[in-house]
Design an enzyme around this catalytic site. Structure first.
Site, PDB file in Angstrom:
ATOM      1  N   SER A 253       4.759  75.036  24.340  1.00 29.07           N
ATOM      2  CA  SER A 253       3.892  74.327  25.272  1.00 29.07           C
ATOM      3  C   SER A 253       3.595  75.195  26.481  1.00 29.07           C
ATOM      4  O   SER A 253       4.393  76.020  26.901  1.00 29.07           O
ATOM      5  CB  SER A 253       4.540  73.013  25.710  1.00 29.07           C
ATOM      6  OG  SER A 253       5.407  73.242  26.800  1.00 29.07           O
ATOM      7  N   LYS A 254       2.407  74.989  26.975  1.00 34.39           N
ATOM      8  CA  LYS A 254       1.935  75.723  28.142  1.00 34.39           C
ATOM      9  C   LYS A 254       2.899  75.474  29.315  1.00 34.39           C
ATOM     10  O   LYS A 254       3.207  76.358  30.106  1.00 34.39           O
ATOM     11  CB  LYS A 254       0.520  75.231  28.463  1.00 34.39           C
ATOM     12  CG  LYS A 254       0.000  75.617  29.822  1.00 34.39           C
ATOM     13  CD  LYS A 254      -0.733  76.945  29.784  1.00 34.39           C
ATOM     14  CE  LYS A 254      -1.289  77.292  31.155  1.00 34.39           C
ATOM     15  NZ  LYS A 254      -1.325  78.719  31.377  1.00 34.39           N
ATOM     16  N   ARG A 255       3.376  74.230  29.399  1.00 33.27           N
ATOM     17  CA  ARG A 255       4.243  73.871  30.518  1.00 33.27           C
ATOM     18  C   ARG A 255       5.539  74.695  30.526  1.00 33.27           C
ATOM     19  O   ARG A 255       6.083  75.000  31.566  1.00 33.27           O
ATOM     20  CB  ARG A 255       4.578  72.372  30.456  1.00 33.27           C
ATOM     21  CG  ARG A 255       4.337  71.676  31.785  1.00 33.27           C
ATOM     22  CD  ARG A 255       4.489  70.169  31.651  1.00 33.27           C
ATOM     23  NE  ARG A 255       3.609  69.635  30.610  1.00 33.27           N
ATOM     24  CZ  ARG A 255       3.895  68.572  29.875  1.00 33.27           C
ATOM     25  NH1 ARG A 255       5.028  67.933  30.041  1.00 33.27           N
ATOM     26  NH2 ARG A 255       3.038  68.136  28.970  1.00 33.27           N
TER      27      ARG A 255
END
Ligand code: GLU
Length: 474
Positions: A253-255
């Site tokens: 995930s980008k997060r």
């Protein structure tokens, strides 16, 4: 046979993570491997999440990756508009049709009432489900509320008994008990549809034959099937793709700081390599082939070979694929790839074109992504001599001094500073010192460049330059 039509349906949230691009690629491959049509649909009904410029960004990404849109917001097509916010009236019309058929209903419940239901569900430790309160309203009560301008949503009326099943092309039979399905909102109080409603209306109206998407939608698909049934429409085939996970099992995930497509691109990964690698995240060919051009992927792609176990995102494998494509670049293409990184890091003004070309020639087969060049060639720009512990330790090996001594003399004897002459000096050193292998190359490399590993030794020495090398050998 019916024309195969697939769609990539991103929400314009501003970036394209690896999972999005993998979906786009598989949708493209499912269509193109069967001579079908690939559609781009922009799902922008959640306007809070929308980011300016995001649609252009999506188009740019697809273009860089060689994924051609047949129908879409810019291309147009028979089934447009292809942007959901331009289709709002359509969703209203179809929601009303379901209300008229008794398959959906107006719900006027206030946020406070729903909040209370949620709290109660929390206390009882059960999942919140709307309780069907507004189903009991009479026609007159509904009329009155509408006339008074009370805000409302439209909800799908789920059957309370039975099971809804479908055959996913990757995961097989998926069944959900209808009583577990909430009377989900189809149309929000602002008149916009939910994803759950709009995706069905659009997939049907756009003639989509195969819905390809991430497996987070696997268990909500029965809700969509009940909508198809309510309308009396034929449902498409479903191809849900396995999650992409990291080693250790976490979803990328980008997060969590995992790279998006653009991050990789900006690091000097080649789009062809990224696409090749992504194709292998969840799919494999019948043989052991690992390197594919887009044409080959289209030729060999087969839905039956999509795997349903999580696909592991392995940066080492991506690096391997990318290194392969970097080696295949022409010298000009390689230069184009790495120059921006070099120019940003180093002052190249004193370096000749010839010198640069020679540098790039020896490093092309040594890096696995564009920005790696920066660290690899630091020794040519940093005049300080900084061998590490390990190198210093090696220099204490018996025989090292002999190699250096003979090599210094041999270099002093050459009349012109060319790679060939330097190579000859190395060969002579081998003969005259009696040292070979590690005991020959390592001392010369460390003494001249300060590092233990690198590409072709004679070229490295040539690039370092006569003055510097002789100074270091003293
Ligand atoms: N807009 C949805 C998303 O970005 C599309 C899912 C689908 O392909 O149906 O996740």
């Amino acid at each position: 046979m019916k024309e195969v039509r697939t769609r990539f349906a991103p929400s314009p949230t501003g970036f394209m993570h690896i999972g999005n691009l993998r979906s786009a690629l598989f949708e493209y491959l499912v269509a193109k491997s069967q001579n079908g049509t690939f559609i781009l649909r922009i799902e922008d009904t959640d306007q809070k999440r929308e980011v300016e410029g995001a649609v252009k960004f999506i188009y740019d990404t697809l273009k860089i990756c060689d994924i051609h849109v047949d129908e879409g917001p810019l291309e147009g097509g028979e089934y447009g508009p292809y942007t959901q916010s331009e289709r709002v009236d359509l969703y209203k019309k179809y929601a009303q049709e379901l209300v008229d058929k008794g398959e959906a209903y107006y719900c006027f419940c206030s946020e406070e009432r729903l909040e209370k239901l949620r709290e109660e569900a929390d206390i009882r430790k059960v999942a919140f489900m709307y309780d069907g309160h507004c189903l009991k309203l009479t026609k007159e009560e509904i009329e009155e509320k509408l006339k008074a301008g009370e805000p409302y949503v439209i909800r799908q009326k789920m059957p309370k008994e039975g099971v809804t099943s479908y055959e996913d092309m990757v995961y097989g039979k998926i069944s959900v008990e209808n009583k577990l399905l909430e009377d989900q909102i189809l149309l929000k109080s602002d008149g916009y549809p939910t994803y759950n409603f709009a995706n069905v209306i659009d997939d049907h109206l756009m003639g989509i034959t195969h819905v390809v998407r991430g497996n987070e939608y696997l268990s909500s698909t029965p809700k969509y099937l009940l909508l198809y049934k309510a309308f009396g429409w034929e449902s498409p085939e479903y191809i849900h793709l396995p999650h992409i996970i990291k080693e250790g099992g976490k979803k990328i995930s980008k997060r969590d700081g995992d790279s998006t497509f653009m991050d990789l691109y900006n690091m000097g990964y080649l789009p062809k390599a990224i696409i090749n690698y992504l194709a292998l995240l969840g799919w494999s060919p019948a043989d052991n082939q690992e390197i594919f051009s887009m044409e080959e992927l289209i030729q060999k792609f087969d839905v039956k070979r999509i795997n349903n176990s999580p696909a592991v995102y392995d940066i080492k494998k991506l690096n391997w694929v990318n290194a392969h494509y970097i080696k295949e670049l022409s010298p000009e293409e390689f230069k184009e790839l790495v120059m921006p990184f070099l120019e940003k890091e180093y002052d190249l003004s004193s370096k000749s074109e010839e010198w640069l070309n020679e540098l790039l020639t020896i490093y092309q087969s040594h890096i696995s992504c564009g920005n790696e060049i920066v660290d690899e060639v630091r020794l040519f720009f940093n005049n300080e001599y900084n061998p590490d512990e390990e190198a210093l330790e090696f220099m204490k090996t018996e025989g090292v001094d002999k190699t250096i001594e003979v090599f210094r003399e041999e270099l002093n004897n050459i009349n012109e500073w060319t790679v060939e002459n330097i190579q000859e000096a190395i060969n002579n050193t081998k003969e005259k010192s009696g040292n070979k292998g590690k005991l020959l190359f390592m001392p010369i490399r460390i003494k001249t460049s300060g590092v233990m590993h690198g590409p072709e030794l004679a070229s490295t020495i040539h690039l370092l330059g006569e003055e510097l090398v002789k100074e270091r050998l003293k």
